[in-house]
Design a protein around this motif. Structure first.
Motif, PDB file in Angstrom:
ATOM      1  N   ASP A 106       8.744  14.481  16.820  1.00 15.18           N
ATOM      2  CA  ASP A 106       9.617  14.772  17.954  1.00 15.18           C
ATOM      3  C   ASP A 106      10.892  13.937  17.822  1.00 15.18           C
ATOM      4  O   ASP A 106      10.839  12.711  17.927  1.00 15.18           O
ATOM      5  N   PRO A 107      12.046  14.556  17.590  1.00 15.50           N
ATOM      6  CA  PRO A 107      13.278  13.791  17.365  1.00 15.50           C
ATOM      7  C   PRO A 107      13.606  12.801  18.472  1.00 15.50           C
ATOM      8  O   PRO A 107      14.049  11.683  18.196  1.00 15.50           O
ATOM      9  N   LEU A 108      13.404  13.186  19.728  1.00 17.33           N
ATOM     10  CA  LEU A 108      13.732  12.291  20.832  1.00 17.33           C
ATOM     11  C   LEU A 108      12.791  11.093  20.857  1.00 17.33           C
ATOM     12  O   LEU A 108      13.223   9.940  20.990  1.00 17.33           O
ATOM     13  N   ARG A 109      11.496  11.342  20.722  1.00 14.20           N
ATOM     14  CA  ARG A 109      10.540  10.236  20.700  1.00 14.20           C
ATOM     15  C   ARG A 109      10.736   9.370  19.462  1.00 14.20           C
ATOM     16  O   ARG A 109      10.587   8.148  19.522  1.00 14.20           O
ATOM     17  N   THR A 128      19.867   3.551  34.959  1.00 10.27           N
ATOM     18  CA  THR A 128      21.133   4.151  35.357  1.00 10.27           C
ATOM     19  C   THR A 128      21.962   4.409  34.111  1.00 10.27           C
ATOM     20  O   THR A 128      21.853   3.688  33.118  1.00 10.27           O
ATOM     21  N   VAL A 129      22.774   5.437  34.156  1.00  8.94           N
ATOM     22  CA  VAL A 129      23.617   5.800  33.021  1.00  8.94           C
ATOM     23  C   VAL A 129      25.016   5.246  33.265  1.00  8.94           C
ATOM     24  O   VAL A 129      25.626   5.513  34.294  1.00  8.94           O
ATOM     25  N   GLN A 130      25.509   4.472  32.314  1.00  5.32           N
ATOM     26  CA  GLN A 130      26.817   3.848  32.449  1.00  5.32           C
ATOM     27  C   GLN A 130      27.910   4.598  31.689  1.00  5.32           C
ATOM     28  O   GLN A 130      29.079   4.261  31.807  1.00  5.32           O
ATOM     29  N   THR A 183      25.565   3.083  18.595  1.00  3.91           N
ATOM     30  CA  THR A 183      25.836   4.518  18.625  1.00  3.91           C
ATOM     31  C   THR A 183      24.537   5.304  18.706  1.00  3.91           C
ATOM     32  O   THR A 183      24.444   6.302  19.439  1.00  3.91           O
ATOM     33  N   ALA A 184      23.514   4.871  17.966  1.00  7.05           N
ATOM     34  CA  ALA A 184      22.222   5.551  17.998  1.00  7.05           C
ATOM     35  C   ALA A 184      21.624   5.517  19.396  1.00  7.05           C
ATOM     36  O   ALA A 184      21.045   6.505  19.866  1.00  7.05           O
ATOM     37  N   THR A 188      20.896   8.820  21.521  1.00  2.00           N
ATOM     38  CA  THR A 188      19.521   9.071  21.939  1.00  2.00           C
ATOM     39  C   THR A 188      19.479   9.429  23.416  1.00  2.00           C
ATOM     40  O   THR A 188      18.747  10.334  23.832  1.00  2.00           O
ATOM     41  N   LEU A 189      20.263   8.728  24.205  1.00  2.00           N
ATOM     42  CA  LEU A 189      20.319   9.050  25.631  1.00  2.00           C
ATOM     43  C   LEU A 189      20.914  10.442  25.832  1.00  2.00           C
ATOM     44  O   LEU A 189      20.453  11.207  26.685  1.00  2.00           O
ATOM     45  N   ARG A 190      21.930  10.784  25.040  1.00  2.00           N
ATOM     46  CA  ARG A 190      22.518  12.127  25.144  1.00  2.00           C
ATOM     47  C   ARG A 190      21.494  13.189  24.748  1.00  2.00           C
ATOM     48  O   ARG A 190      21.407  14.251  25.380  1.00  2.00           O
ATOM     49  N   LEU A 191      20.712  12.907  23.710  1.00  2.00           N
ATOM     50  CA  LEU A 191      19.676  13.854  23.289  1.00  2.00           C
ATOM     51  C   LEU A 191      18.649  14.057  24.401  1.00  2.00           C
ATOM     52  O   LEU A 191      18.164  15.170  24.615  1.00  2.00           O
TER      53      LEU A 191
END
Length: 212
Positions: A106-109, A128-130, A183-184, A188-191
């Motif tokens: 699973d790419p996200l995991r 929270t997302v900054q 960046t990763a 990852t959060l965007r994914l």
């Protein structure tokens, strides 16, 4: 959680078989090379457990091959007539093996796991997302989905989501490959948000199909 160096040291430590006391190649060895007896599962990472090189670009064919090979060798049915200790070991191995496989496929995991191995929090720890860019993107996606009045509009959003996800995966592989963990982490959060968006698209499509 142990650091990468600590896990590597654990995996490489010379151990002894609990049955014949013969030497084991490393602490992660599943079977004794001398007597063939199953060994207790060691606290090694998922890559070591499956004999794969660590990284985000996991070869799915190699992953499947390694998993099914180990699953066959460690299946509890093969130890039905063995001692209670060996049956317990086989069951523990099966649980650890399944967990490793589910994470690495699973790419996200997998991205979250790699960040955890590197000592950084994965997306499951985000409260929270900054990132204002990500927040704006998520808001625009939600509005576009609410405005989608028919299946054609939803399908167009789904195609866009698939494209964005593929681009994100490519960028993630590059970030992990370059050791750019900041960046990763952001990707990852965007994914994670893209995965949630995909679920929302499927739900919206199902509701529109049912009301048609």
């Amino acid at each position: 959680m142990a650091t990468v160096a600590e896990r590597t040291a654990t995996a490489g430590r010379v151990a002894a078989c609990w049955s014949c006391r013969g030497p084991l190649a490393n602490a992660g060895t599943a079977f004794c090379e001398t007597c063939g007896t199953i060994q207790p599962p060691a606290p090694v990472d998922h890559f070591v457990r499956l004999g794969l090189q660590p990284g985000f670009a996991v070869d799915r064919t190699a992953l499947d091959h390694a998993y099914f090979d180990w699953a066959r060798r460690l299946h509890p049915d093969r130890f039905a007539s063995a001692s209670a200790r060996e049956r317990q070991f086989s069951q523990s191995h099966a649980v650890s093996l399944n967990e490793a496989y589910e994470v690495l496929k699973d790419p996200l995991r997998l991205a979250g796991y790699l960040l955890t191995l590197a000592g950084r929090a994965g997306p499951e720890h985000e409260r929270t997302v900054q990132d204002p860019v990500l927040l704006m993107e998520a808001m625009e996606q939600r509005e576009a989905l609410e405005d989608a009045a028919d299946l054609a509009a939803v399908d167009a959003l789904a195609a866009g989501q698939r494209h964005e996800r593929a681009s994100c995966l490519t960028a993630l592989a590059a970030a992990f490959g370059a050791g750019d963990l900041a960046t990763a982490e952001r990707l990852t959060l965007r994914l994670k948000y893209l995965a949630k968006y995909g679920d929302e698209i499927r739900l919206r499509r199902m509701r529109l199909a049912m009301s048609a």
